[in-house]
Design an enzyme around this catalytic site. Sequence first.
Site, PDB file in Angstrom:
ATOM      1  N   GLY A 176      92.986 -49.237  14.154  1.00 43.39           N
ATOM      2  CA  GLY A 176      93.207 -47.906  13.664  1.00 43.39           C
ATOM      3  C   GLY A 176      94.618 -47.339  14.310  1.00 43.39           C
ATOM      4  O   GLY A 176      94.872 -46.211  14.027  1.00 43.39           O
ATOM      5  N   GLU A 209      90.754 -54.205  17.423  1.00 43.87           N
ATOM      6  CA  GLU A 209      90.849 -54.823  15.932  1.00 43.87           C
ATOM      7  C   GLU A 209      92.086 -54.182  15.505  1.00 43.87           C
ATOM      8  O   GLU A 209      91.868 -53.445  14.269  1.00 43.87           O
ATOM      9  CB  GLU A 209      89.595 -54.737  15.172  1.00 43.87           C
ATOM     10  CG  GLU A 209      88.441 -55.300  15.610  1.00 43.87           C
ATOM     11  CD  GLU A 209      87.228 -54.979  14.941  1.00 43.87           C
ATOM     12  OE1 GLU A 209      86.339 -55.819  14.663  1.00 43.87           O
ATOM     13  OE2 GLU A 209      87.177 -53.993  14.405  1.00 43.87           O
ATOM     14  N   ARG A 262      96.681 -53.044  10.724  1.00 47.24           N
ATOM     15  CA  ARG A 262      98.246 -52.351  10.552  1.00 47.24           C
ATOM     16  C   ARG A 262      99.321 -52.438  11.448  1.00 47.24           C
ATOM     17  O   ARG A 262     100.380 -52.767  11.238  1.00 47.24           O
ATOM     18  CB  ARG A 262      98.020 -50.851  10.129  1.00 47.24           C
ATOM     19  CG  ARG A 262      99.030 -49.934   9.653  1.00 47.24           C
ATOM     20  CD  ARG A 262      98.569 -48.513   9.806  1.00 47.24           C
ATOM     21  NE  ARG A 262      97.605 -48.294   9.094  1.00 47.24           N
ATOM     22  CZ  ARG A 262      97.261 -47.881   7.730  1.00 47.24           C
ATOM     23  NH1 ARG A 262      98.069 -47.930   6.949  1.00 47.24           N
ATOM     24  NH2 ARG A 262      96.042 -47.669   7.349  1.00 47.24           N
ATOM     25  N   TYR A 293      96.370 -43.319  -1.844  1.00 43.15           N
ATOM     26  CA  TYR A 293      96.255 -42.408  -1.064  1.00 43.15           C
ATOM     27  C   TYR A 293      97.351 -41.539  -0.722  1.00 43.15           C
ATOM     28  O   TYR A 293      97.675 -41.235   0.408  1.00 43.15           O
ATOM     29  CB  TYR A 293      95.129 -42.414   0.145  1.00 43.15           C
ATOM     30  CG  TYR A 293      95.093 -44.096   0.575  1.00 43.15           C
ATOM     31  CD1 TYR A 293      93.809 -44.501   0.438  1.00 43.15           C
ATOM     32  CD2 TYR A 293      96.145 -44.625   1.259  1.00 43.15           C
ATOM     33  CE1 TYR A 293      93.661 -45.565   0.999  1.00 43.15           C
ATOM     34  CE2 TYR A 293      95.789 -45.798   1.834  1.00 43.15           C
ATOM     35  CZ  TYR A 293      94.751 -46.475   1.392  1.00 43.15           C
ATOM     36  OH  TYR A 293      94.470 -47.802   1.721  1.00 43.15           O
ATOM     37  N   CYS A 341     101.732 -49.971 -16.911  1.00 43.23           N
ATOM     38  CA  CYS A 341     101.475 -48.844 -17.871  1.00 43.23           C
ATOM     39  C   CYS A 341     100.323 -47.639 -17.253  1.00 43.23           C
ATOM     40  O   CYS A 341      99.127 -47.899 -17.675  1.00 43.23           O
ATOM     41  CB  CYS A 341     100.788 -49.497 -19.480  1.00 43.23           C
ATOM     42  SG  CYS A 341     102.161 -50.512 -19.900  1.00 43.23           S
ATOM     43  N   GLU A 342     100.751 -47.189 -16.509  1.00 39.05           N
ATOM     44  CA  GLU A 342     100.145 -46.123 -15.783  1.00 39.05           C
ATOM     45  C   GLU A 342     100.747 -45.156 -15.126  1.00 39.05           C
ATOM     46  O   GLU A 342     101.847 -45.444 -14.345  1.00 39.05           O
ATOM     47  CB  GLU A 342      99.330 -47.078 -14.589  1.00 39.05           C
ATOM     48  CG  GLU A 342      98.235 -46.526 -13.772  1.00 39.05           C
ATOM     49  CD  GLU A 342      96.898 -46.390 -14.821  1.00 39.05           C
ATOM     50  OE1 GLU A 342      96.359 -45.195 -14.591  1.00 39.05           O
ATOM     51  OE2 GLU A 342      96.409 -47.513 -15.242  1.00 39.05           O
ATOM     52  N   TYR A 348      98.451 -53.783   4.061  1.00 37.51           N
ATOM     53  CA  TYR A 348      97.524 -53.275   3.161  1.00 37.51           C
ATOM     54  C   TYR A 348      98.502 -53.352   1.709  1.00 37.51           C
ATOM     55  O   TYR A 348      98.320 -52.283   0.799  1.00 37.51           O
ATOM     56  CB  TYR A 348      96.964 -51.817   3.243  1.00 37.51           C
ATOM     57  CG  TYR A 348      96.261 -52.113   4.507  1.00 37.51           C
ATOM     58  CD1 TYR A 348      95.123 -52.709   4.446  1.00 37.51           C
ATOM     59  CD2 TYR A 348      96.573 -51.500   5.569  1.00 37.51           C
ATOM     60  CE1 TYR A 348      93.999 -52.706   5.580  1.00 37.51           C
ATOM     61  CE2 TYR A 348      95.644 -51.427   6.887  1.00 37.51           C
ATOM     62  CZ  TYR A 348      94.400 -52.305   6.799  1.00 37.51           C
ATOM     63  OH  TYR A 348      93.896 -52.346   7.818  1.00 37.51           O
TER      64      TYR A 348
HETATM   65  C1  LIG Z   1      90.419 -51.657   8.674  1.00 31.37           C
HETATM   66  C2  LIG Z   1      89.691 -52.204   9.830  1.00 31.37           C
HETATM   67  C3  LIG Z   1      90.434 -52.316  11.026  1.00 31.37           C
HETATM   68  C4  LIG Z   1      92.022 -52.496  11.058  1.00 31.37           C
HETATM   69  O1  LIG Z   1      92.413 -50.912  10.849  1.00 31.37           O
HETATM   70  P1  LIG Z   1      93.807 -50.951  11.142  1.00 31.37           P
HETATM   71  O2  LIG Z   1      94.124 -48.993  10.875  1.00 31.37           O
HETATM   72  O3  LIG Z   1      94.541 -51.428  10.096  1.00 31.37           O
HETATM   73  O4  LIG Z   1      94.298 -51.046  12.464  1.00 31.37           O
HETATM   74  C5  LIG Z   1      89.832 -52.948  11.964  1.00 31.37           C
HETATM   75  N1  LIG Z   1      88.359 -52.957  11.960  1.00 31.37           N
HETATM   76  C6  LIG Z   1      87.767 -52.668  11.218  1.00 31.37           C
HETATM   77  C7  LIG Z   1      86.145 -52.617  11.199  1.00 31.37           C
HETATM   78  C8  LIG Z   1      88.228 -52.085   9.768  1.00 31.37           C
HETATM   79  O5  LIG Z   1      87.288 -51.667   8.978  1.00 31.37           O
END
Ligand SMILES: *Cc1c(COP(=O)(O)O)cnc(C)c1O
Length: 433
Positions: A249, A291, A294, A335, A362-363, A391
Amino acid sequence: MWICDNLSISKEGRLTFAGRDAVSLAEKYGTPLMLLDEGRIRRRCREYKKAMEESFGGGSMPLYASKALCFKEIYRIMRDENMGIDVVSPGELYTAKEAGFPLENAYFHGNCKTDEDIRLGVSEKIGCFICDNIEEITALNEEAGRQGRKQKVLLRLTPGIDPHTHAAISTGKVDSKFGVAIETGQAKDFVKLALSLPNIRLAGFHCHIGSQIFEYKPFVDAAEIMFKFIAEMKTEFGYETEELNLGGGMGVRYVESQPTIDYSANIAGIGKTLSEMSGRLGVKMPKILMEPGRSIVADSGMTLYGVGGVKRIPGFKNYVSIDGGMTDNPRYALYQSEYTVLLANRPTEKADGEYTVAGRCCESGDLIQENVPLPSPKRGDILAVLTTGAYNYSMASHYNRIPKPPIVLLSEDGGEKLAVRRETFEDMARNEL
Ligand SMILES: *Cc1c(COP(=O)(O)O)cnc(C)c1O
């Protein structure tokens, strides 16, 4: 002047990316084209690893969230960089395995793992399952028993945090399709069950609060709730948590108005608070996992498109149409994500107005960005959309039967490698009888 330090201008006045002339690459490989700055991806992996080891202690490590960008070569890079990975589907698991990624360093996510997925994960000896719910862990226990294995798991919990990002990318709240809530007492029952299952080894807990988070405070808030829960589980069941996974995140800078993020400083900030918290709450510091998806790949990516034409509607707006769109980048349609857009063949020319970048589908919603300043774009220009590493390709579709673009990796030593070929029409129709 640039939002990212891997961009520059060549002697000929054209955009360079990772030191290469973007227009020449577009001519060589065709458009749309996805470029990846491999050196930058590797440096970001190392930054996470080093910062996490220093701030959280040994055994702590980043797991690359594969869903951000998944293809074989990315897993080879992750293997070389000694990263762990998270996978959310058997397709990602398959791709990682085919690329030679050691699956003992993989964590298996997902809120609806089928019996087949569970069988595959256990038989491939995936390092850890991140169990989302009671049905899953029950099925996993049975399957692990059938295969004579004791499966390591983390439990996915929702700490009840709203990190103030877009609702579609916020997942840590109680009302979420993912995980089990701490607030309602259900998480405690989940732990009790996990501890009672003979073929499950409970290693700890996971939470993921959302995406595109710029400060570290929300992570600390989540960790505080998780630490309190860990303390409670110790009192309640005598259970000692080994691993705490704080999810992904961390934000990325897409446009100038957003801040540049110092990932090491953020991690150090989290680390400092965690040590303080572990003392205050009497919780032994677990190994910390994160994790990032991005923040590993987004600003290492750039997409180049050919401009097809410009439509000016007096009194309304101007559209510039490109030879890709929501099929390779659905994020604006999904989004309203922000992006920086410029012309790669004349990046320094002064804008003469604002243009809405429209894809070829076509959107009407097939837009990449609205009202961006550009210097009178015209057919034949090469339009660059920056920060497309995460993404985009992984969310690509075949809508309107548009093939997916190729991916070219640009390495630090000046090398260049076609990592994913451009799809053909035959590729798209392959399974049709
Ligand atoms: C999407 C997601 C991530 C990665 O999130 P980023 O914003 O790309 O760093 C990590 N863990 C879980 C469980 C996710 O759903």
